[in-house]
Design an enzyme around this catalytic site. Structure first.
Site, PDB file in Angstrom:
ATOM      1  N   GLU A  51      -9.553  -7.769   7.126  1.00 19.06           N
ATOM      2  CA  GLU A  51      -8.750  -8.997   7.041  1.00 19.06           C
ATOM      3  C   GLU A  51      -7.250  -8.721   7.089  1.00 19.06           C
ATOM      4  O   GLU A  51      -6.488  -9.537   7.603  1.00 19.06           O
ATOM      5  CB  GLU A  51      -9.097  -9.774   5.761  1.00 19.06           C
ATOM      6  CG  GLU A  51     -10.473 -10.398   5.760  1.00 19.06           C
ATOM      7  CD  GLU A  51     -11.548  -9.492   5.181  1.00 19.06           C
ATOM      8  OE1 GLU A  51     -12.683  -9.973   4.977  1.00 19.06           O
ATOM      9  OE2 GLU A  51     -11.257  -8.296   4.933  1.00 19.06           O
ATOM     10  N   PHE A 113     -19.512 -15.935  -7.790  1.00 19.16           N
ATOM     11  CA  PHE A 113     -19.535 -14.816  -6.844  1.00 19.16           C
ATOM     12  C   PHE A 113     -18.490 -15.004  -5.750  1.00 19.16           C
ATOM     13  O   PHE A 113     -18.419 -16.058  -5.120  1.00 19.16           O
ATOM     14  CB  PHE A 113     -20.931 -14.688  -6.225  1.00 19.16           C
ATOM     15  CG  PHE A 113     -21.032 -13.613  -5.196  1.00 19.16           C
ATOM     16  CD1 PHE A 113     -20.922 -12.277  -5.541  1.00 19.16           C
ATOM     17  CD2 PHE A 113     -21.215 -13.928  -3.847  1.00 19.16           C
ATOM     18  CE1 PHE A 113     -20.994 -11.278  -4.582  1.00 19.16           C
ATOM     19  CE2 PHE A 113     -21.284 -12.940  -2.873  1.00 19.16           C
ATOM     20  CZ  PHE A 113     -21.181 -11.603  -3.245  1.00 19.16           C
ATOM     21  N   GLN A 114     -17.664 -14.008  -5.573  1.00 22.48           N
ATOM     22  CA  GLN A 114     -16.593 -13.996  -4.580  1.00 22.48           C
ATOM     23  C   GLN A 114     -15.620 -15.155  -4.759  1.00 22.48           C
ATOM     24  O   GLN A 114     -15.065 -15.681  -3.791  1.00 22.48           O
ATOM     25  CB  GLN A 114     -17.152 -13.975  -3.156  1.00 22.48           C
ATOM     26  CG  GLN A 114     -17.787 -12.635  -2.790  1.00 22.48           C
ATOM     27  CD  GLN A 114     -18.018 -12.445  -1.316  1.00 22.48           C
ATOM     28  OE1 GLN A 114     -18.223 -13.404  -0.575  1.00 22.48           O
ATOM     29  NE2 GLN A 114     -17.986 -11.196  -0.865  1.00 22.48           N
ATOM     30  N   LYS A 163     -15.968 -24.764  -0.120  1.00 18.20           N
ATOM     31  CA  LYS A 163     -17.018 -24.742   0.902  1.00 18.20           C
ATOM     32  C   LYS A 163     -17.657 -26.123   1.096  1.00 18.20           C
ATOM     33  O   LYS A 163     -18.007 -26.495   2.224  1.00 18.20           O
ATOM     34  CB  LYS A 163     -18.087 -23.717   0.545  1.00 18.20           C
ATOM     35  CG  LYS A 163     -19.131 -23.567   1.654  1.00 18.20           C
ATOM     36  CD  LYS A 163     -20.101 -22.427   1.414  1.00 18.20           C
ATOM     37  CE  LYS A 163     -21.081 -22.313   2.591  1.00 18.20           C
ATOM     38  NZ  LYS A 163     -22.038 -21.195   2.428  1.00 18.20           N
ATOM     39  N   MET A 467       9.315   9.988   6.288  1.00 18.56           N
ATOM     40  CA  MET A 467      10.503   9.429   5.648  1.00 18.56           C
ATOM     41  C   MET A 467      10.573   9.813   4.174  1.00 18.56           C
ATOM     42  O   MET A 467      11.646  10.148   3.647  1.00 18.56           O
ATOM     43  CB  MET A 467      10.532   7.905   5.805  1.00 18.56           C
ATOM     44  CG  MET A 467      11.830   7.264   5.312  1.00 18.56           C
ATOM     45  SD  MET A 467      13.290   7.874   6.184  1.00 18.56           S
ATOM     46  CE  MET A 467      13.288   6.806   7.623  1.00 18.56           C
TER      47      MET A 467
END
Length: 561
Positions: A51, A113-114, A163, A467
């Site tokens: 993602e 969940f999630q 959802k 760097m």
């Protein structure tokens, strides 16, 4: 039309002219993906490997096209994986809409969940964000989000949708979306008059161009203004291309790794005219000593930037393109020949230099410039290679350098390159990476290979975190704590395993040949360029020092003698 929430999401994207989205599916956002499946001939979806890659791809698409980038993710870890990409876009004022879906309304707030409070998490790093719990609000929220992302000072907006909203149905009415245009009347005539008087009195003016000039599509107005003003020009990392790097009045980047000409010139000018820049600490060095001989005149769309990091003498608030249009109408031709001659003397005395033997970062960048004739879109990761890409590629057009300036996100560039190539299929797109950064996003090479997106990944491989190691070398008595990457990773084999072409370059000749080949293949290509671990970015300003104290390798050699 009686549509589900998921179908409304797709219809609203079509309203906004969205042709490409980047994302990764999951349970909570499954209804939206089902709706996208039915419209795949109208909206292209690029499935990234992670993602974060989707967020960076949407960002690169936006930076390179001027359109709004769109990314999608599911709830929980899918949404949190977008956070770094959203923060990257926020710091650089990039218009992006991130759409996530959450658990159903009855499960919200129950550690389901999630489930995660993504609007709470992203509140500090978005221009605005929403959670949609009622399908009747969905279309309005999406339309508002796109307008907010693009208007004024751009930035990312997040829309989180439960959802059940994506599965519920309601009446949907299409709306014609009007273009977002700046208001010329919002520019104050009084502020312009004050600015004009300051400009007329100046004997040693300097123009500093920032990322706001790119975002406002003001490059033509900037060029006209500079010619009328008759003054030298420097830029920030984000401002590259707004004023052509090939122009004789251009003196290079300003700040920590800016040219000595720009750093010395700004330190000696009597008027610094700032066009769409926010005075980052990487630009100013010691803020108390920055441009201390000068009055400062700032043009910016965001009034919050006035007097934030550096106290200014006057400001013009408003869209930069409109502000400069009006300024160019009232500004008569100025003449600062003596001052320009002085700055050109610095330019002759302090050219950008690097060793003329062996494969080095600066040589690689200059060879890319030569072979692409300065017409490529360049993205970068963050580190030494990023600075070399800023210093040695001559950007003549805006939206041709895509880089994480504000957040400094390692792992940004490959996703951004994929997004840029999707938005600009006819342009050569090259990502300049370090080996440390590649380890953070090499999975997106599989994305490029899956879709046969012909980005060219040039890895400037010094086997260290370059760097950070440079700072350890200069300021930490060579204590190389966790910056040596001496392991057995073979990037060429990795590229081939992911379906891309891999080529190794260990000399100038082999790199020139490899890059020329990459330009002809029409496939994603990785070129692993082996350079010395001790190569450094010059010039440099020590932390806490004035930019007028910029030094390079020759200065260090003189100090040691």
């Amino acid at each position: 039309m009686h549509l589900s929430g998921a179908e409304i999401v797709v219809e609203c994207l079509k309203e906004q002219g969205v042709d490409t989205v980047f994302g990764y599916p999951g349970g909570a956002i499954l209804n939206v993906y089902d709706a996208l499946y039915k419209h795949q001939d109208e909206i292209t979806h690029i499935l990234t490997s992670h993602e974060q890659g989707a967020a960076h791809a949407a960002d690169g698409y936006a930076r390179s096209t001027g359109k709004i980038g769109v990314c999608l993710a599911t709830s929980g870890p899918g949404a949190t994986n977008l956070v770094t990409g959203i923060a990257t876009a926020y710091m650089d004022s990039i218009p992006m809409v991130a759409i996530t879906c959450n658990v159903t309304l009855p499960l919200l707030g129950k550690d389901s969940f999630q489930e995660v409070d993504i609007t709470g998490i992203t509140q500090p790093i978005t221009k605005h964000n929403y959670i949609v719990k009622d399908i009747k609000e969905l279309a309005t929220v999406i339309r508002k989000s796109f307008r907010i992302a693009k208007s004024g000072r751009p930035g990312p907006v997040l829309i989180d949708i439960t959802k059940d909203v994506t599965s519920n149905k309601t009446e949907y009415k299409p709306v014609k979306i009007d273009p977002i245009l700046p208001d010329p009347e919002a520019v104050s005539a009084e502020e312009l008059q004050v600015a004009l008087e300051m400009i007329k009195k100046a004997k040693r003016p300097y123009v500093f161009v920032g990322g706001g000039a790119v975002l406002a599509d003001a490059s033509e107005e900037v060029r006209s203004f500079v010619k009328l003003l008759d003054a030298p020009v420097c830029d920030s990392l984000m401002g590259k291309g707004a004023f052509p790097g090939t122009d004789e009045l251009y003196t290079g980047m300003l700040g920590m790794h800016g040219t000595k000409t720009s750093n010395f010139g700004v330190s000696e000018c009597d008027l610094l005219i700032v066009l769409g820049a926010r005075f980052s600490d990487r630009v100013t060095g010691n803020a108390k000593k920055f441009a201390h001989h000068a009055k400062i005149l700032q043009f910016d769309v965001d009034p919050a930037e006035m007097d934030k990091n550096i106290m200014i003498n006057a400001g013009v608030t408003g869209d930069l393109k409109e502000s400069l249009k009006k300024m160019n109408e009232i500004l008569s031709q100025q003449d600062h020949k003596e001052w320009i001659d002085r700055i050109m003397g610095y330019k002759s005395a302090y050219p950008m230099r690097y060793p003329q033997e062996g494969l080095t970062g600066p040589y690689i960048i200059e060879e890319i410039y030569r072979q692409t004739k300065g017409e490529a879109v360049i993205s970068t990761e963050v580190g030494q290679h990023q600075m070399w890409a800023a210093q040695y590629y001559k950007y003549t057009k805006p939206r041709t350098l895509l880089t994480s300036g504000g957040l400094g996100t390692m792992g940004y560039g490959l996703g951004a390159a994929i997004g840029a190539k999707c938005g600009n299929p006819d342009k050569v797109v090259v990502n300049i990476a370090g080996d440390g950064c590649l380890r953070m996003n090499m999975n997106e090479l599989a994305t490029a290979a899956r879709y046969q997106i012909p980005v060219i990944e040039v890895v400037i491989n010094n086997h260290v975190l370059g760097m950070v190691r440079q700072w350890q070398d200069l300021f930490y008595e060579k204590r190389y704590s966790q910056t040596v990457l001496n392991d057995a990773v073979d990037f060429v084999k990795m590229a081939e395993a992911m379906g891309a072409v891999g080529i190794r370059a260990e000399s100038r000749e082999s790199f020139a040949k490899a890059f020329a080949k990459a330009l002809t293949l029409g496939k994603p290509v990785l070129i692993d360029c082996q350079i010395d671990s001790d190569d450094k970015v010059w010039p440099m300003v020590s932390p806490g020092s004035s930019i007028s104290e910029a030094f390079d390798a020759s200065d260090l050699e003189e100090d040691e003698q």
